[in-house]
Design an enzyme around this catalytic site. Structure first.
Site, PDB file in Angstrom:
ATOM      1  CB  SER A 169      -0.883   0.001   1.248  1.00 18.73           C
ATOM      2  OG  SER A 169      -0.073   0.205   2.398  1.00 18.73           O
ATOM      3  CG  ASP A 188      -3.852  -2.964  -1.417  1.00 18.63           C
ATOM      4  OD1 ASP A 188      -4.798  -3.220  -2.189  1.00 18.63           O
ATOM      5  OD2 ASP A 188      -3.937  -3.040  -0.171  1.00 18.63           O
ATOM      6  CG  HIS A 189      -6.564   0.365  -1.751  1.00 18.82           C
ATOM      7  ND1 HIS A 189      -7.872   0.464  -2.145  1.00 18.82           N
ATOM      8  CD2 HIS A 189      -6.510  -0.734  -0.959  1.00 18.82           C
ATOM      9  CE1 HIS A 189      -8.572  -0.517  -1.609  1.00 18.82           C
ATOM     10  NE2 HIS A 189      -7.766  -1.276  -0.889  1.00 18.82           N
ATOM     11  CG  ASP A 240      -9.545   2.629  -4.736  1.00 15.91           C
ATOM     12  OD1 ASP A 240     -10.632   2.819  -5.339  1.00 15.91           O
ATOM     13  OD2 ASP A 240      -9.471   2.392  -3.523  1.00 15.91           O
ATOM     14  CG  HIS A 298     -10.461  -1.952   3.228  1.00 21.85           C
ATOM     15  ND1 HIS A 298     -11.156  -1.273   2.261  1.00 21.85           N
ATOM     16  CD2 HIS A 298      -9.554  -2.714   2.571  1.00 21.85           C
ATOM     17  CE1 HIS A 298     -10.676  -1.600   1.076  1.00 21.85           C
ATOM     18  NE2 HIS A 298      -9.705  -2.476   1.228  1.00 21.85           N
ATOM     19  CG  HIS A 316      -9.903  -4.550  -2.265  1.00 21.17           C
ATOM     20  ND1 HIS A 316      -8.757  -3.853  -1.980  1.00 21.17           N
ATOM     21  CD2 HIS A 316      -9.874  -4.814  -3.594  1.00 21.17           C
ATOM     22  CE1 HIS A 316      -8.065  -3.694  -3.098  1.00 21.17           C
ATOM     23  NE2 HIS A 316      -8.718  -4.263  -4.095  1.00 21.17           N
ATOM     24  CB  SER A 336      -7.553  -7.063   9.145  1.00 18.54           C
ATOM     25  OG  SER A 336      -7.781  -5.778   8.623  1.00 18.54           O
TER      26      SER A 336
HETATM   27  P1  13P Z   1      -8.735  -6.581   5.278  1.00 21.07           P
HETATM   28  O1  13P Z   1      -8.668  -5.335   6.096  1.00 21.07           O
HETATM   29  O2  13P Z   1     -10.088  -7.223   5.383  1.00 21.07           O
HETATM   30  O3  13P Z   1      -7.646  -7.541   5.564  1.00 21.07           O
HETATM   31  O4  13P Z   1      -8.587  -6.141   3.724  1.00 21.07           O
HETATM   32  C1  13P Z   1      -7.337  -5.888   3.165  1.00 21.07           C
HETATM   33  C2  13P Z   1      -7.427  -5.268   1.804  1.00 21.07           C
HETATM   34  O5  13P Z   1      -8.440  -5.225   1.159  1.00 21.07           O
HETATM   35  C3  13P Z   1      -6.186  -4.700   1.252  1.00 21.07           C
HETATM   36  O6  13P Z   1      -6.426  -4.046   0.050  1.00 21.07           O
HETATM   37  O1  G3H Z   2      -6.721  -1.776   2.250  1.00 21.48           O
HETATM   38  C1  G3H Z   2      -5.886  -1.416   3.038  1.00 21.48           C
HETATM   39  C2  G3H Z   2      -4.811  -2.365   3.473  1.00 21.48           C
HETATM   40  O2  G3H Z   2      -5.209  -3.091   4.619  1.00 21.48           O
HETATM   41  C3  G3H Z   2      -3.526  -1.638   3.678  1.00 21.48           C
HETATM   42  O3  G3H Z   2      -3.577  -0.925   4.857  1.00 21.48           O
HETATM   43  O4  G3H Z   2      -3.050   1.360   4.059  1.00 21.48           O
HETATM   44  O5  G3H Z   2      -2.775   0.731   6.479  1.00 21.48           O
HETATM   45  O6  G3H Z   2      -1.194  -0.162   4.744  1.00 21.48           O
HETATM   46  P1  G3H Z   2      -2.575   0.361   5.050  1.00 21.48           P
HETATM   47 ZN    ZN Z   3      -8.300  -3.101  -0.117  1.00 18.69          ZN
END
Ligand code: 13P
Ligand code: G3H
Ligand code: ZN
Length: 311
Positions: free
Chosen positions: A50, A82-83, A104, A180, A213, A259
């Site tokens: 991320s 990610d995102h 995203d 999330h 996600h 998570s």
């Molecule tokens: P969780 O918070 O459910 O683990 O999701 C993680 C996620 O979607 C990262 O992009």
């Molecule tokens: O979707 C979010 C992921 O759990 C990443 O979390 O942005 O705190 O690294 P973060």
């Molecule tokens: Zn996510």
């Protein structure tokens, strides 16, 4: 083998009725725990980074650690952003050795999301990198952005074909009730996914890989463990693993989990300090954290994703 894109992984996952785990990585022990599990079970892996992870660990370290994991395991591993919030971070990752990026644009109106996602797809494809986009908005916490459940909305199956055709993206994250973070449902709420929407999206986009996600299950025993050793986590409810199994058998080819890794690592380190109050060598407690990540990922691969033996 060098780091791979998700193209081949998703094709096999779609046809085989399973999903590949996309696990968030922030440091060496997390990367080692995940990839040791993948190696033991011969599973393909997506390691995702991320913006917060890039800020915490420095992008170069994470890329090099993931490359090292690939050399050590020989597994098909994709390195995914990610995102990605804008074109610039996606471009930076494409230029910096990632094999997949997420743009995203889910917070933008439909036309703006299309324009942004297409711009990223055009750039990434010209450099051999694949792109995930998102349509529909999930509740929960991402980086420092908090989306309240009233502001979240399910993906509209009527929009997916046009979105994918006009953007040219390679996979699509949709909103069907996941969110999330650890607090996904309130006590008394039925923690179910809208699998009917997923089925309809699958009919509109045959053979096209869908992403979930916010798919941590938040096992109660880990919350209990954290609290047993001095933590103060309120009760949390995640996505039942049975719902995720069903989604993996449908069009979902990528399931994002962060998570649950955080819970596993934190529970084991709290336990370590409770049992060994005299320890001060980070290798001792981080070693336990790494083992806990490995056990969690093994469980996900075998019991939730179904991608063991598919590397
Ligand atoms: P969780 O918070 O459910 O683990 O999701 C993680 C996620 O979607 C990262 O992009
Ligand atoms: O979707 C979010 C992921 O759990 C990443 O979390 O942005 O705190 O690294 P973060
Ligand atoms: Zn996510």
């Amino acid at each position: 083998m060098p780091l791979v894109t998700t193209t081949e992984m998703f094709k096999k996952a779609y046809e085989g009725g399973y999903a590949v785990g996309a696990f968030n990585v922030n440091n060496m022990e997390i990367i080692q725990g995940i990839t040791e599990a993948g190696k033991e079970l011969n599973a393909p892996l997506i390691l995702q980074v991320s913006a917060g992870a890039r800020k915490y660990a420095n992008p170069t370290y994470l890329v090099k650690l993931v490359e090292a994991a690939e050399i050590e395991t020989g597994l098909p591993i994709a390195l995914h952003l990610d995102h990605g919030a804008d074109f610039d971070i996606c471009k930076d990752c494409v230029d910096g050795g990632f094999t997949s990026v997420m743009i995203d644009g889910s917070k933008y109106p439909f036309e703006e999301n299309i324009a942004l996602s297409k711009k990223v797809a055009d750039y990434a494809h010209a450099h051999g990198v694949v792109v995930e986009a998102e349509l529909g908005k999930l509740a929960g916490v991402e980086d420092d952005v908090k989306v309240n459940s009233e502001d979240a909305f399910y993906t509209d199956p009527d929009e997916v074909e046009e979105f994918v055709t006009r953007t040219g993206v390679d996979s699509l994250a949709i909103a069907i009730g996941t969110s999330h973070g650890a607090y996904k449902f309130k006590p008394g709420q039925d923690p179910k996914l809208r699998l009917d929407i997923l089925e309809e999206v699958g009919r509109r986009l045959p053979g096209f890989p869908i992403v979930l996600h916010g798919a941590s299950s938040v096992p109660q025993e880990f919350v209990d463990e954290i609290n047993k050793y001095g933590g103060k986590m309120p009760n949390a409810i995640g996505i039942p693993e049975s719902e995720l199994r069903k989604a993996a058998k449908l069009a979902v080819c990528k399931i994002n989990i962060d998570s649950d890794l955080r819970l596993a690592m934190t529970a084991s380190i709290r336990k370590h300090f409770a049992e060994h109050p005299d320890h001060f060598d980070p290798r001792q407690y981080l070693g336990d954290g790494r083992a806990a990540i490995k056990a969690m990922v093994e469980h996900k691969i075998k019991d939730v994703l179904g991608c063991d033996g598919k590397a």
